[in-house]
Design an enzyme around this catalytic site. Structure first.
Site, PDB file in Angstrom:
ATOM      1  CE  LYS A   1      -3.754  -2.528   2.225  1.00 51.65           C
ATOM      2  NZ  LYS A   1      -4.341  -3.030   3.460  1.00 51.65           N
TER       3      LYS A   1
ATOM      4  CD  GLN B   1      -3.405  -4.475   6.676  1.00 48.03           C
ATOM      5  OE1 GLN B   1      -3.553  -3.441   6.028  1.00 48.03           O
ATOM      6  NE2 GLN B   1      -3.698  -5.656   6.184  1.00 48.03           N
TER       7      GLN B   1
ATOM      8  CG  ASP C   1     -10.063  -0.174   5.476  1.00 47.57           C
ATOM      9  OD1 ASP C   1      -9.790  -0.691   4.377  1.00 47.57           O
ATOM     10  OD2 ASP C   1      -9.299  -0.201   6.456  1.00 47.57           O
TER      11      ASP C   1
HETATM   12  N1  GUN Z   1      -6.685  -6.653   6.178  1.00 44.84           N
HETATM   13  C1  GUN Z   1      -6.937  -7.383   5.057  1.00 44.84           C
HETATM   14  N2  GUN Z   1      -7.605  -6.636   4.153  1.00 44.84           N
HETATM   15  C2  GUN Z   1      -7.780  -5.418   4.709  1.00 44.84           C
HETATM   16  C3  GUN Z   1      -8.384  -4.218   4.250  1.00 44.84           C
HETATM   17  O1  GUN Z   1      -8.930  -4.115   3.147  1.00 44.84           O
HETATM   18  N3  GUN Z   1      -8.358  -3.181   5.139  1.00 44.84           N
HETATM   19  C4  GUN Z   1      -7.781  -3.286   6.359  1.00 44.84           C
HETATM   20  N4  GUN Z   1      -7.811  -2.209   7.144  1.00 44.84           N
HETATM   21  N5  GUN Z   1      -7.212  -4.374   6.809  1.00 44.84           N
HETATM   22  C5  GUN Z   1      -7.212  -5.444   5.981  1.00 44.84           C
END
Ligand code: GUN
Length: 289
Positions: free
Chosen positions: A54, A98, A121
């Protein structure tokens, strides 16, 4: 029938190019780049890899990346203070904590502390409620938003289609069902207590699998000519596999996403698209001259 492969890498590259071009326009207009903050608690190897991708992707599309690495035994109040600091930071447009968080932390409380305007998110109750009500101001979770883009890029007609979503998670299954419903599909949302899952799946013109169980969906569950979107990313001894038995399913479907290279790249691309959306919604109109 040999299914057409839905190339998530290529479609994600298109999304990134679009975002990068719009980021330049945003910078020209507001004199700053959109900013995305990532918060990683602990050192789970998979989460590290995801957050690393990311952050690298942010650089590539011109988004400013801010990162907070916190210890696995961080005090809950400290994590909440980091979120509050990011909420108040005018240069931060998106906050991604995350998941999963260590079990000692209250994930719901942390998510609820995120300013909904920065909730890239789409996990806060406000954004989930907006999505459920068809409010265009909603920030939409990245994976389902990416899956919808894959369907559009493949030319799949959602209106009137029968769609089956496997898995009712807050991050994928529920918002996916809401998006498909908003796109005029007739949606069934399945879960671990669904009876005769194979028969339900066999009704699907569009099948979305998001259960986290390696190759659970078999070829004979697929309606001939269906479109299959496999959200699963499962590490097995034979490598990464999806929730769908790919080779079997490809013999029945008209189009299918591979794992890796299907939904995964779209999730990250949509995170950048969401960050841009959040930055635009937060930006003041330029001063009149
Ligand atoms: N962990 C796995 N996929 C995601 C996501 O799309 N967002 C977040 N915050 N954590 C994750």
């Amino acid at each position: 029938m040999a299914a057409r492969l839905i190339d998530g890498k290529a479609i994600a590259a298109e999304v990134r190019d679009e975002v990068a071009a719009e980021v330049v326009r945003f910078r020209d207009r507001y004199g700053r780049a959109p900013g995305l903050a990532t918060v990683l608690v602990g050192d789970d190897p998979a989460s590290r890899v995801y957050v690393g991708s990311k952050r690298k992707g942010c650089e590539e599309v011109g988004i400013r990346s801010l990162h907070h690495q916190l210890a696995v035994d961080v005090e809950p109040d400290h994590l909440l203070a980091v979120v509050a600091e990011l909420n108040a930071d005018p240069g931060c447009d998106g906050i991604l904590v995350q998941l999963p968080l260590p079990v000692s932390l209250d994930s719901a409380a942390v998510i609820a502390a995120i300013d909904p305007a920065k909730d890239v998110d789409g996990l806060t109750a406000l954004n989930a409620g907006r999505l459920a009500q068809g409010d265009r101001a909603a920030l939409i979770p990245c994976t389902p938003r990416g899956a919808m883009r894959l369907l559009a890029a493949t030319g799949v007609e959602t209106a009137g289609a029968t769609a089956v979503v496997l898995g009712r998670s807050v991050l994928v299954g529920r918002p996916m069902a809401a998006l498909l419903s908003a796109a005029d599909a007739t949606v069934t949302l399945c879960h671990s207590r669904t009876r005769d899952l194979a028969a339900v799946c066999a009704t699907a013109d569009i099948l979305v699998a998001a259960v986290g169980r390696p190759e659970m969906v078999r070829g004979d569950w697929i309606k001939p000519g269906a479109t299959v979107i496999d959200v699963g990313i499962n590490r097995t001894e034979s490598g990464l596999v999806g929730d769908v038995a790919f080779a079997e399913a490809a013999g029945h479907a008209a189009a299918i996403t591979p794992v890796p290279g299907g939904v995964g790249p779209m999730t990250i691309a949509m995170l950048f698209a969401n960050t841009l959306s959040a930055a635009r919604a937060r930006a003041p109109e330029p001063a009149e001259v």
